[in-house]
Design a protein around this motif. Sequence first.
Motif: not given
Length: 152
Positions: A147-148, A151, A112-115, A144
């Motif tokens: 993603e962190n 993004f 995900r990016r921004d949820g 996760k």
Amino acid sequence: MTAPFYDTLNRQVTALLTGEDDQVAALANFSALLNDNLVDLNWVGFYLLKNDQLVLGPFQGKVACSRIPIGKGVCGTAVETNQTQRIADVHQFAGHIACDSASNSELVVPFRRDGIVIGVLDIDSPSLSRFDEIDQRGVETMVKSLENCLFG
């Protein structure tokens, strides 16, 4: 695998990807790290959401399906439901797409990016019931971290 094993692998992911802002480079190294450290796999990589379908991204393994419709197969179902799919026997999964007939179990984690889901991490094994809850939690934590790193 054990939780401490995944804690160590997660630290390696974070160290490897901190400061890397190129998605292709990060996904390629992430796939390679998993392929080198997890046993009993025959494919690990990413499918990225483009124009309402999943398109093959960086991976380690044999030739793969290039495109997967949303809602089809394990990967498409993970996107449609926005949930990890841990499948003990892919041949019992309705609508399974057999890109490699040697694959018998699968773990697919949304990325995900921004949820918002932008793709999936797909891990295949030739063994039935290869992935357990510890694998699922460990890989979800690593995604996760990915993603962190990418993004923030």
